[in-house]
Design a protein around this motif. Sequence first.
Motif, mmCIF file in Angstrom:
data_model
loop_
_atom_site.group_PDB
_atom_site.id
_atom_site.type_symbol
_atom_site.label_atom_id
_atom_site.label_comp_id
_atom_site.label_asym_id
_atom_site.label_seq_id
_atom_site.Cartn_x
_atom_site.Cartn_y
_atom_site.Cartn_z
ATOM 1 N N MET A 1 1.039 -1.471 0.347
ATOM 2 C CA MET A 1 0.246 -0.167 -0.338
ATOM 3 C C MET A 1 0.629 1.496 -0.098
ATOM 4 S SD MET A 1 -3.207 1.181 2.899
ATOM 5 C CE MET A 1 -1.579 1.159 3.890
ATOM 6 N N TYR A 2 0.786 1.745 -1.612
ATOM 7 C CA TYR A 2 1.785 2.543 -1.359
ATOM 8 C C TYR A 2 0.839 4.097 -1.128
ATOM 9 C CZ TYR A 2 6.171 0.091 -2.177
ATOM 10 O OH TYR A 2 6.944 -0.748 -1.937
ATOM 11 N N VAL A 3 0.980 5.228 -0.154
ATOM 12 C CA VAL A 3 -0.083 6.443 -0.364
ATOM 13 C C VAL A 3 0.474 7.814 -0.360
ATOM 14 C CG1 VAL A 3 -1.661 6.859 1.280
ATOM 15 C CG2 VAL A 3 -1.095 4.803 1.829
ATOM 16 N N ALA A 4 1.952 7.626 0.076
ATOM 17 C CA ALA A 4 2.487 8.821 0.389
ATOM 18 C C ALA A 4 3.075 8.844 -0.647
ATOM 19 C CB ALA A 4 2.597 9.654 1.813
ATOM 20 N N VAL A 5 3.845 8.647 -1.504
ATOM 21 C CA VAL A 5 4.958 7.918 -2.559
ATOM 22 C C VAL A 5 5.930 9.692 -3.068
ATOM 23 C CG1 VAL A 5 5.381 6.353 -2.762
ATOM 24 C CG2 VAL A 5 4.160 7.685 -4.476
ATOM 25 N N LYS A 6 4.595 10.475 -3.426
ATOM 26 C CA LYS A 6 4.358 12.204 -3.917
ATOM 27 C C LYS A 6 4.169 12.915 -3.022
ATOM 28 C CE LYS A 6 4.128 10.836 -8.534
ATOM 29 N NZ LYS A 6 4.861 11.311 -9.725
ATOM 30 N N GLY A 7 4.579 14.244 -3.405
ATOM 31 C CA GLY A 7 4.062 15.369 -2.857
ATOM 32 C C GLY A 7 5.049 16.104 -1.904
ATOM 33 N N GLY A 8 6.371 16.046 -1.938
ATOM 34 C CA GLY A 8 7.841 16.659 -1.524
ATOM 35 C C GLY A 8 8.500 17.476 -1.824
ATOM 36 N N LYS B 1 16.554 8.329 8.395
ATOM 37 C CA LYS B 1 15.843 8.762 8.758
ATOM 38 C C LYS B 1 14.629 9.197 7.036
ATOM 39 C CE LYS B 1 18.772 12.279 6.996
ATOM 40 N NZ LYS B 1 20.417 12.564 6.984
ATOM 41 N N LEU B 2 14.655 8.694 6.535
ATOM 42 C CA LEU B 2 14.421 8.216 5.181
ATOM 43 C C LEU B 2 13.400 7.680 5.164
ATOM 44 C CD1 LEU B 2 16.789 7.819 2.700
ATOM 45 C CD2 LEU B 2 16.321 10.136 3.306
ATOM 46 N N PRO B 3 11.852 8.305 4.812
ATOM 47 C CA PRO B 3 10.348 7.524 4.919
ATOM 48 C C PRO B 3 10.658 5.828 4.789
ATOM 49 C CG PRO B 3 10.174 9.092 3.546
ATOM 50 C CD PRO B 3 11.536 8.910 3.495
ATOM 51 N N HIS B 4 10.338 4.809 6.099
ATOM 52 C CA HIS B 4 9.735 4.249 6.028
ATOM 53 C C HIS B 4 8.740 3.217 6.610
ATOM 54 C CE1 HIS B 4 14.542 4.064 6.284
ATOM 55 N NE2 HIS B 4 14.764 2.704 6.470
ATOM 56 N N TYR B 5 7.555 4.639 6.119
ATOM 57 C CA TYR B 5 6.802 4.061 6.194
ATOM 58 C C TYR B 5 5.409 3.216 6.197
ATOM 59 C CZ TYR B 5 7.366 8.835 5.853
ATOM 60 O OH TYR B 5 7.530 10.638 5.753
ATOM 61 N N VAL B 6 5.855 2.121 5.104
ATOM 62 C CA VAL B 6 5.231 0.788 4.637
ATOM 63 C C VAL B 6 5.825 -0.073 5.772
ATOM 64 C CG1 VAL B 6 4.864 -0.448 3.444
ATOM 65 C CG2 VAL B 6 4.742 1.773 1.960
#
Lengths: 369, 157
Positions: A1-8, A332-337
Amino acid sequence: MYVAVKGGEAAINNAHRLLADRRRGDRSLPAVTIEQIVEQLGLAVDRVMAEASLYDRSLAALAVRQSRGDMIEAIFLLRAYRTTLPRFGTSVPVDTNKMKVERRVSATYKDLPGGQLLGPTFDYTHRLLDPSLLTDTPVEEPARRDETGEHVMRVSDILAHEGLIEADGEFPEDHEAGDLTREPMEFPMGRDLRLQALARGDEGFLLALGYSTQRGYGRNHPFVGEVRIGEVEVELEVAELGFSVSLGRIRVTECQMVNQFKGSSKAPPQFTRGYGLVFGQSERKAMSMSLVDRALRAEELGEDITAPAQDEEFVISHSDNVQATGFVEHLKLPHYVDFQAELALVRKMRSDIEKARKGDRSEMPEAAE
Amino acid sequence: MDLAKQIEPTAEMTGRRRAAGLLSRASMDELNAAFAKLTDKPDVKPVRGPETGLVMVRGRIGGGGAPFNLGEATVTRATVLLASGTAGHAHVLGTDKEKVRLAAIFDALWQEAATQDFVEAALLTPIEARIAAEDKQKAEETAATRVDFFTMVRGDD
């Protein structure tokens, strides 16, 4: 489930713009120039060159400026730049015996050919902050004295004349020096590859490891045979000419460590050695390197491997600060998933335990957790 | 030319090595000043570069043992061709392309009988003198930091 990969994107652009602003700092002050960094922060420049494994004073100064003085970031920048360039060839090995010596001290011999030359050292300063450097106070010209013209003889050669020290490290005639930048690392590795890794290794890491050998973790009883700093000629064999030509000079620091002696039923006792050679002026690094080089020769010299500094795979795998910072800082990089997955797992485990507890209370009360 | 090289390789080599070594140490000002002094500006064709790359600098284990790779250095190289067909090469530490292009031109001019004396007088001799002076100054500054040990003599005259 990739939700927020864009937007930065906008945030990143503005963050970099902010970085540029903070790097420049107060606009009412003049910006530092590359020449000023090269001339006045020369040892920072030297460290960046050594650990980036790329000799270029101007580019290293640019990296220092761009990184706001963050040394590892500057080293990273210079390493990255290096990958964009083709390699023209390999130099003739530099001859440190022909160095234009700017400093040479020996802790093993008081009177030796060439003498004890202190050069521009911090040693014997009182480590008191100097208020005259708060302003641009004029500085005296250096003192001068007629040179004797005496050759600054290597300490290892003095000992070698009596056969009291092992030879410089040799490999079979047909051995081609290994290159870490071309082949993946494999253990055990030859001393040539280890020295390449140590020459570009993190100064702090090698300092700590060298210190650990002094404190008893792989003790090797070191004496500084000599430390020398100065310029050496870099020569390249040019195919079009059929002979080698000088490309100019580079400054290097060399340390010859003389270590605990060793003998056997076949060979009389002899001092062993550790070697350090570093780009620029950095005797702390060259000395640490020679301590660690010696410690890593434990197996070759038939010593027990008991301490971290003697463990080749441990030392070499962790000595590169660009690799180290890459892996540490990537956290520190996104590890959300990943984290979502762990979170779901912990929640599920907890609810399973909870369910089991309720069930236990009503049925069999012994098998908790 | 090629034949001459084969007949007397050592003299040619030593001269060329010296010229190349000195040209690698030339400053932009020195090269520009010498170029400005040239009465007939040479017709120069670029053959290769100027281009920047790397040279892996080697050291020796223990100072004199087996070679190992110490680290790389930036190097800029250029090859030019004079109208006469003489090729000039230059390899210099650093990234200054214009400097290296000029050094390659002077390497070619040094090989021509008509211009060798000019290159020698306008460029090589002054560079050699400058390097010698700089080295001397540094050596004297270093010599001033040499420790003169003395022994405290006691109970003895």
